[in-house]
Structure formats: C-alpha cells, structure tokens
Write an enzyme that holds these catalytic residues in place. Structure first.
Site, PDB file in Angstrom:
ATOM      1  N   GLY A  82      46.322  37.957  33.726  1.00  0.00           N
ATOM      2  CA  GLY A  82      45.535  38.805  34.612  1.00  0.00           C
ATOM      3  C   GLY A  82      46.149  40.184  34.781  1.00  0.00           C
ATOM      4  N   THR A  83      47.463  40.230  34.886  1.00  0.00           N
ATOM      5  CA  THR A  83      48.132  41.525  35.095  1.00  0.00           C
ATOM      6  C   THR A  83      47.863  42.456  33.925  1.00  0.00           C
ATOM      7  OG1 THR A  83      49.851  40.509  36.445  1.00  0.00           O
ATOM      8  CG2 THR A  83      50.395  42.618  35.418  1.00  0.00           C
ATOM      9  N   GLY A  99      44.271  32.806  32.943  1.00  0.00           N
ATOM     10  CA  GLY A  99      44.142  31.382  32.637  1.00  0.00           C
ATOM     11  C   GLY A  99      44.774  30.462  33.666  1.00  0.00           C
ATOM     12  N   CYS A 142      53.119  37.065  44.662  1.00  0.00           N
ATOM     13  CA  CYS A 142      53.835  38.274  44.250  1.00  0.00           C
ATOM     14  C   CYS A 142      54.634  38.861  45.399  1.00  0.00           C
ATOM     15  CB  CYS A 142      52.864  39.338  43.756  1.00  0.00           C
ATOM     16  SG  CYS A 142      51.873  38.749  42.423  1.00  0.00           S
TER      17      CYS A 142
HETATM   18  N1  PLP Z   1      44.802  39.601  40.168  1.00  0.00           N
HETATM   19  C1  PLP Z   1      44.744  38.711  41.173  1.00  0.00           C
HETATM   20  C2  PLP Z   1      43.671  38.827  42.201  1.00  0.00           C
HETATM   21  C3  PLP Z   1      45.684  37.673  41.251  1.00  0.00           C
HETATM   22  O1  PLP Z   1      45.620  36.799  42.261  1.00  0.00           O
HETATM   23  C4  PLP Z   1      46.683  37.591  40.248  1.00  0.00           C
HETATM   24  C5  PLP Z   1      47.735  36.554  40.307  1.00  0.00           C
HETATM   25  O2  PLP Z   1      48.225  36.210  41.345  1.00  0.00           O
HETATM   26  C6  PLP Z   1      46.689  38.535  39.216  1.00  0.00           C
HETATM   27  C7  PLP Z   1      45.730  39.523  39.204  1.00  0.00           C
HETATM   28  C8  PLP Z   1      47.720  38.512  38.126  1.00  0.00           C
HETATM   29  O3  PLP Z   1      47.444  37.515  37.171  1.00  0.00           O
HETATM   30  P1  PLP Z   1      48.614  36.950  36.239  1.00  0.00           P
HETATM   31  O4  PLP Z   1      49.485  36.095  37.113  1.00  0.00           O
HETATM   32  O5  PLP Z   1      47.907  36.161  35.182  1.00  0.00           O
HETATM   33  O6  PLP Z   1      49.339  38.106  35.669  1.00  0.00           O
END
Ligand code: PLP
Length: 385
Positions: free
Chosen positions: A69-70, A202, A327
């Site tokens: 997601g990041t 994922g 986070c």
């Molecule tokens: N965006 C949101 C709303 C999230 O909750 C998260 C993860 O906590 C992310 C992005 C980041 O995703 P990833 O952990 O796959 O990098």
C-alpha cells in the site's frame, strides 16, 4: 488470544497460500525469461492482473503490482503530480485530506520539500468526513492531484468518494483514493467510484505483507518512481513478485465474493460490540462516523485512562488490539487523525482501536467486550491514566 487488530495486518488465508505455493516452488520462473518456466510465471502474473481488474471493473493494463500500500500511495501521489507538473509547470499544488495515512501525507510533503508544490489540506468534520463543500473550497486551477482515502484506518470513517471524485474531475483534476482499509469491505468498482487512481495492500485482506496494487486510469500520465528494466509497463521496474500478485488477486477475489455475507455479519457484530462497550464503560466515546464506517473497525476513547495502559491490560486478558495505527504505535504524540477530528489531545491519548477480519466470531467479541469493561475499570482504579 483474541486478535482484534486486523487493520494492522491479517494472517494469510489458506486458499491464498495454496494459490501462491506453486510460484514459490516448482513454477519459480522470472516472468521476463523466454523459456517455459518464465512463460508460466508470466501467464500466472497475467491471470492475477486480470483477476484484480475484474474486481476493480477496469482493464488489466490499468493494474500495476507494487510492494504494498505504501508504494502504491507513493506512486500515485508523486507519480501523477510530477507527471502533471512536467507537462504544465503551473500545476504545482496537491490536495490531501487531514486524515491520510502517512504514505499519502508524507508523499505530498516530499513534493513540497523537493519539487516546489504547495500542499492544501482539506479538513474533516468531527466524524472524520470530508464534505464536498470542504473539498470544493481548496481546489484551484493549479491543483495537480487530489488524494482522499476511501476509509480511515484509525476510526473507520468511509468517505463519499464518488461525490468527491466527481467534483475534482469536473475541474479536470485527477483523483486518487487510498483504498487499503476499504478493500475487502466496500465496493471497489473504479468506474462507479469515478477515481483515476486507487491503492490496495495485500496484507490487510489475507494475502502476505509486501504486495499491493495501484490502479491508474487509462491515459493518466504517471512518472515511475522505481527505474530499471521497465516491468509493469514501465511504471514499476523490478522482477515481479509473482507469488505475491497471485496471492493478492486470490485474496481480493475471495473478499469480493464474501462481501455481502461476512461484511454484513461483521457489521452486525461490530454494532453489538460497540453497544456493549458504550453501555458498560462509563464515559466511553465512539470515534469516527456513527454509521458511515467500515464494518471492521470500532474505535473508542476511554477518558480517565491512557490508551497504552488499557492495551496492556487487555493483552494480559488475551485481547490484542491497538491504540491507533500500527505506524504510530509507540509514539507519545496524540493521533493526528483524532486531532483532525477535533478530539482534545488528553482524550486522544485514551484511544483504543478494535479491528476485525471476516472470521471474527460473536463469542470472541462478547468475551472482548467483557475484557474491555474490566480493563478500563482496572486502569481507572489503579489510576494508571
Ligand atoms: N494506507 C492505509 C490506509 C493503511 O492503513 C496502510 C497500512 O497500515 C497503508 C496505506 C500502507 O500499506 P502497507 O502496509 O501495505 O505499506
């Protein structure tokens, strides 16, 4: 242990692992290789892309696999804003909501620090909603991109994405949404949502950590952030995580299929849990929107405690949850999300988030509610605020 921290991450589903297994073992080829192993890997990747496109209601070529997601958020925000600025240097502002995940917020700040962009933050109301009026007020002719998350990871508020996206697009401004928490729970048809870009991760829906997707509408220009061999149609170089892509596609397809079942079931369980907590803990406050919220998130403030003490007490009683986003765990600062909702910092310090996956049971949530009542009472008695 009762695991109520699914918004942080979920275990890999058995069906997902089974689907991935061949690409971690016998079918281990590199999709760029021109021999049979490589071709088998390329075919698996193409099938995974088609399956994701099927859920999103888009073309396979509009799906880019990322490392999560990041990365999907970074690619959307930086990639689209930089491509637009390169085409027209007057496009030097980006709009983000006040409650974005750091992956979006920090990408916008990077554009500000290194590429001369101004960041316009659109505020939320006390329930965490971005209203169309609030968004309209910050749009300018120079706005290169708008990014507003579909559902918030700390309080679960769901935004009126179709309405917000229509507003931006009426002014010719591309609209990105971070659907990392929404995926698996809410409709993801990108045409119905009217978005130009959408991010998914994922590991929030039963696939492994380290795989994600960015949807980018057809002709939207986007500057790659990772340069190299030109994989993913030049948008994201690097040997593809074939097993991860297969896992994500499987998890997304399963979640989509489940949506009318577990989604409604989990929402009903969440409501009973919420009622038990609000009824049993004097002074408890539900944060976020009372109805426009994810089925999977119930978050509270328990004035007169500290969130961290309640978490410790709950873990002692076998219930695992979090004080907000994973986070921000360990940080003493009050949650920026709750602050943006207007929650005073001394109350924001008392936040606890419970988040569920589709396998959560009524018995678990009944036991968890009793544990919450006991944990808050114990923290208050001991004065561990
Ligand atoms: N965006 C949101 C709303 C999230 O909750 C998260 C993860 O906590 C992310 C992005 C980041 O995703 P990833 O952990 O796959 O990098």
């Amino acid at each position: 242990m009762i695991f109520l921290d699914a918004a942080a991450t979920t275990p890999v589903r058995r069906e997902v692992l089974d689907a991935m297994w061949p690409y971690l073992t016998g079918e281990f080829g590199n999709p760029s290789s021109h021999h049979s192993l490589g071709e088998a890997a390329a075919a698996a990747l193409a099938d995974a892309r088609a399956a994701v496109a099927n859920v999103l209601g888009c073309r396979a070529g509009e799906v880019t696999f990322t490392s999560g997601g990041t990365e999907a958020d970074n690619l959307a925000v930086k990639g689209i804003a930089l491509a637009r600025q390169a085409a027209d240097p007057r496009l030097n502002r980006v709009v983000v909501s006040a409650i974005e995940h750091p992956a979006v917020e920090e990408s916008a700040r990077y554009l500000e620090r290194f590429h001369g962009f101004a960041v316009d933050v659109v505020p939320v109301d006390g329930t965490g909603l971005v209203t169309p009026e609030a968004l309209a007020a910050v749009l300018r002719p120079e706005t290169a991109l708008v990014s507003v998350m579909y559902a918030n990871n700390e309080v679960g508020t769901v935004q009126p994405i179709a309405e917000l996206a229509a507003l931006a697009r009426a002014q010719g401004i591309p609209f990105h949404t971070d659907a990392v928490q929404a995926a698996g729970w809410l409709p993801l048809d990108v045409k119905a949502l009217g978005v130009d870009a959408l991010s998914i991760s994922g590991h929030k829906l039963g696939a492994p950590k380290g795989c994600g997707v960015l949807y980018v509408r057809g002709r939207t220009r986007i500057e790659p952030l990772v340069h190299g061999g030109g994989q993913e149609r030049g948008r994201r170089s690097g040997t593809e995580n074939v097993a991860g892509a297969v896992g994500l596609a499987t998890a997304l397809t399963l979640a989509q299929r489940d949506q009318t079942g577990p989604g409604a079931r989990v929402a009903a369980l969440r409501d009973s849990f919420t009622a038990a907590v609000l009824g049993g803990v004097p002074g408890a406050v539900l944060t976020g929107h009372p109805t426009k919220r994810l089925p999977s998130v119930a978050s509270f403030c328990f004035p007169g405690t500290s969130g961290e003490s309640v978490l410790l007490e709950l873990e002692r009683q076998g219930v695992v949850c979090s004080s907000g986003s994973a986070c921000a765990a360990g940080s003493d600062a009050p949650s920026p999300v709750l602050t943006a909702l207007g929650v005073p910092s001394e109350v924001a310090q008392t936040a606890v988030r419970f988040s569920f996956d589709s396998s959560v049971s009524a018995a678990d949530l009944e036991a968890a509610a009793q544990a919450v009542l006991a944990a808050v009472a114990s923290v208050r008695t001991l004065g561990r605020a």
